[in-house]
Design a protein around this motif. Structure first.
Motif, PDB file in Angstrom:
ATOM      1  N   ILE A  40     -11.593   2.660   8.591  1.00 40.25           N
ATOM      2  CA  ILE A  40     -10.879   1.572   9.240  1.00 40.25           C
ATOM      3  C   ILE A  40     -10.417   2.043  10.612  1.00 40.25           C
ATOM      4  N   MET A  41     -10.228   1.106  11.517  1.00 38.17           N
ATOM      5  CA  MET A  41      -9.821   1.439  12.881  1.00 38.17           C
ATOM      6  C   MET A  41      -8.629   0.588  13.266  1.00 38.17           C
ATOM      7  N   THR A  42      -7.572   1.251  13.733  1.00 38.14           N
ATOM      8  CA  THR A  42      -6.430   0.546  14.306  1.00 38.14           C
ATOM      9  C   THR A  42      -6.675   0.458  15.804  1.00 38.14           C
ATOM     10  N   ALA A  43      -5.673   0.049  16.538  1.00 37.69           N
ATOM     11  CA  ALA A  43      -5.816  -0.033  17.991  1.00 37.69           C
ATOM     12  C   ALA A  43      -6.116   1.327  18.604  1.00 37.69           C
ATOM     13  N   LYS A  44      -5.694   2.414  17.937  1.00 35.79           N
ATOM     14  CA  LYS A  44      -5.824   3.739  18.535  1.00 35.79           C
ATOM     15  C   LYS A  44      -6.537   4.786  17.688  1.00 35.79           C
ATOM     16  N   VAL A  45      -6.516   4.633  16.372  1.00 36.16           N
ATOM     17  CA  VAL A  45      -6.970   5.715  15.501  1.00 36.16           C
ATOM     18  C   VAL A  45      -7.888   5.189  14.400  1.00 36.16           C
ATOM     19  N   GLN A  46      -8.879   6.010  14.031  1.00 36.06           N
ATOM     20  CA  GLN A  46      -9.741   5.697  12.894  1.00 36.06           C
ATOM     21  C   GLN A  46      -9.253   6.471  11.677  1.00 36.06           C
ATOM     22  N   TYR A  47      -9.235   5.806  10.527  1.00 37.21           N
ATOM     23  CA  TYR A  47      -8.802   6.415   9.273  1.00 37.21           C
ATOM     24  C   TYR A  47      -9.905   6.297   8.239  1.00 37.21           C
ATOM     25  N   GLU A  48      -9.860   7.186   7.249  1.00 32.60           N
ATOM     26  CA  GLU A  48     -10.823   7.160   6.152  1.00 32.60           C
ATOM     27  C   GLU A  48     -10.131   6.671   4.882  1.00 32.60           C
ATOM     28  N   ILE A  49     -10.841   5.860   4.118  1.00 29.12           N
ATOM     29  CA  ILE A  49     -10.343   5.349   2.850  1.00 29.12           C
ATOM     30  C   ILE A  49     -11.179   5.977   1.739  1.00 29.12           C
ATOM     31  N   THR A  50     -10.503   6.509   0.730  1.00 30.74           N
ATOM     32  CA  THR A  50     -11.204   7.129  -0.396  1.00 30.74           C
ATOM     33  C   THR A  50     -11.093   6.246  -1.633  1.00 30.74           C
ATOM     34  N   ALA A  51     -11.994   6.448  -2.553  1.00 29.18           N
ATOM     35  CA  ALA A  51     -12.002   5.686  -3.799  1.00 29.18           C
ATOM     36  C   ALA A  51     -10.793   6.072  -4.649  1.00 29.18           C
ATOM     37  N   PRO A  52     -10.027   5.076  -5.108  1.00 28.92           N
ATOM     38  CA  PRO A  52      -8.853   5.369  -5.934  1.00 28.92           C
ATOM     39  C   PRO A  52      -9.203   5.688  -7.387  1.00 28.92           C
ATOM     40  N   ALA A  53     -10.452   5.446  -7.764  1.00 23.41           N
ATOM     41  CA  ALA A  53     -10.910   5.681  -9.138  1.00 23.41           C
ATOM     42  C   ALA A  53     -12.430   5.778  -9.114  1.00 23.41           C
ATOM     43  N   SER A  54     -13.000   6.191 -10.220  1.00 26.90           N
ATOM     44  CA  SER A  54     -14.454   6.217 -10.362  1.00 26.90           C
ATOM     45  C   SER A  54     -14.920   4.927 -11.019  1.00 26.90           C
ATOM     46  N   GLY A  55     -16.079   4.424 -10.586  1.00 22.77           N
ATOM     47  CA  GLY A  55     -16.626   3.215 -11.183  1.00 22.77           C
ATOM     48  C   GLY A  55     -17.512   2.467 -10.210  1.00 22.77           C
ATOM     49  N   THR A  56     -17.594   1.150 -10.407  1.00 24.67           N
ATOM     50  CA  THR A  56     -18.438   0.283  -9.597  1.00 24.67           C
ATOM     51  C   THR A  56     -17.613  -0.385  -8.510  1.00 24.67           C
ATOM     52  N   LEU A  57     -18.096  -0.311  -7.265  1.00 22.98           N
ATOM     53  CA  LEU A  57     -17.376  -0.841  -6.114  1.00 22.98           C
ATOM     54  C   LEU A  57     -17.619  -2.341  -5.933  1.00 22.98           C
ATOM     55  N   SER A  58     -16.524  -3.059  -5.713  1.00 22.98           N
ATOM     56  CA  SER A  58     -16.569  -4.469  -5.338  1.00 22.98           C
ATOM     57  C   SER A  58     -15.851  -4.598  -3.997  1.00 22.98           C
ATOM     58  N   ILE A  59     -16.511  -5.196  -3.006  1.00 23.08           N
ATOM     59  CA  ILE A  59     -15.969  -5.300  -1.652  1.00 23.08           C
ATOM     60  C   ILE A  59     -15.436  -6.712  -1.417  1.00 23.08           C
ATOM     61  N   ASN A  60     -14.174  -6.809  -0.965  1.00 21.63           N
ATOM     62  CA  ASN A  60     -13.550  -8.103  -0.675  1.00 21.63           C
ATOM     63  C   ASN A  60     -13.504  -8.416   0.818  1.00 21.63           C
ATOM     64  N   VAL A  61     -13.436  -7.388   1.664  1.00 21.06           N
ATOM     65  CA  VAL A  61     -13.365  -7.570   3.114  1.00 21.06           C
ATOM     66  C   VAL A  61     -14.585  -6.883   3.723  1.00 21.06           C
ATOM     67  N   ALA A  62     -15.406  -7.651   4.382  1.00 22.52           N
ATOM     68  CA  ALA A  62     -16.666  -7.138   4.919  1.00 22.52           C
ATOM     69  C   ALA A  62     -16.458  -6.242   6.135  1.00 22.52           C
ATOM     70  N   GLN A  63     -17.473  -5.445   6.414  1.00 19.91           N
ATOM     71  CA  GLN A  63     -17.475  -4.611   7.618  1.00 19.91           C
ATOM     72  C   GLN A  63     -17.281  -5.498   8.846  1.00 19.91           C
ATOM     73  N   ASP A  64     -16.507  -4.996   9.808  1.00 19.76           N
ATOM     74  CA  ASP A  64     -16.181  -5.665  11.071  1.00 19.76           C
ATOM     75  C   ASP A  64     -15.156  -6.788  10.917  1.00 19.76           C
ATOM     76  N   GLU A  65     -14.614  -6.991   9.712  1.00 18.65           N
ATOM     77  CA  GLU A  65     -13.549  -7.978   9.527  1.00 18.65           C
ATOM     78  C   GLU A  65     -12.183  -7.310   9.650  1.00 18.65           C
ATOM     79  N   VAL A  66     -11.188  -8.129   9.963  1.00 16.24           N
ATOM     80  CA  VAL A  66      -9.812  -7.648  10.142  1.00 16.24           C
ATOM     81  C   VAL A  66      -9.079  -7.681   8.812  1.00 16.24           C
ATOM     82  N   ALA A  67      -8.283  -6.642   8.578  1.00 18.59           N
ATOM     83  CA  ALA A  67      -7.418  -6.556   7.400  1.00 18.59           C
ATOM     84  C   ALA A  67      -6.043  -6.092   7.879  1.00 18.59           C
ATOM     85  N   ALA A  68      -5.044  -6.307   7.046  1.00 16.71           N
ATOM     86  CA  ALA A  68      -3.690  -5.896   7.389  1.00 16.71           C
ATOM     87  C   ALA A  68      -3.189  -4.860   6.401  1.00 16.71           C
TER      88      ALA A  68
END
Length: 77
Positions: A40-68
């Motif tokens: 993810i990228m804020t106005a100034k810094v890029q951060y990495e998000i890690t998987a909170p558990a093992s299993g099958t990934l379901s994505i709710n917010v697509a790449q290039d979309e804004v999240a809060a």
């Protein structure tokens, strides 16, 4: 039971929004707890998000979309 992937509210100060710059795992793919799955990228810094558990990934917010801070961007079941 699914484990939600949440944008942490304590990663940065200032703006509440960020952009999902990359999903490093695919929708429906298998992920391992602690593995890097998104960037993810804020106005100034890029951060990495890690998987909170093992299993099958379901994505709710697509790449290039804004999240809060606190938004659920996906889940692992």
């Amino acid at each position: 039971m699914a484990t939600n992937i949440i944008i942490p509210s304590d990663l940065w100060d200032g703006d509440d929004e960020c952009v999902i710059t990359a999903w490093l795992a695919s929708e429906g793919g298998t992920v391992t707890e602690g593995a890097l799955i998104a960037e993810i990228m804020t106005a100034k810094v890029q951060y990495e998000i890690t998987a909170p558990a093992s299993g099958t990934l379901s994505i709710n917010v697509a790449q290039d979309e804004v999240a809060a801070k606190g938004d659920m961007i996906g889940s692992v079941a």
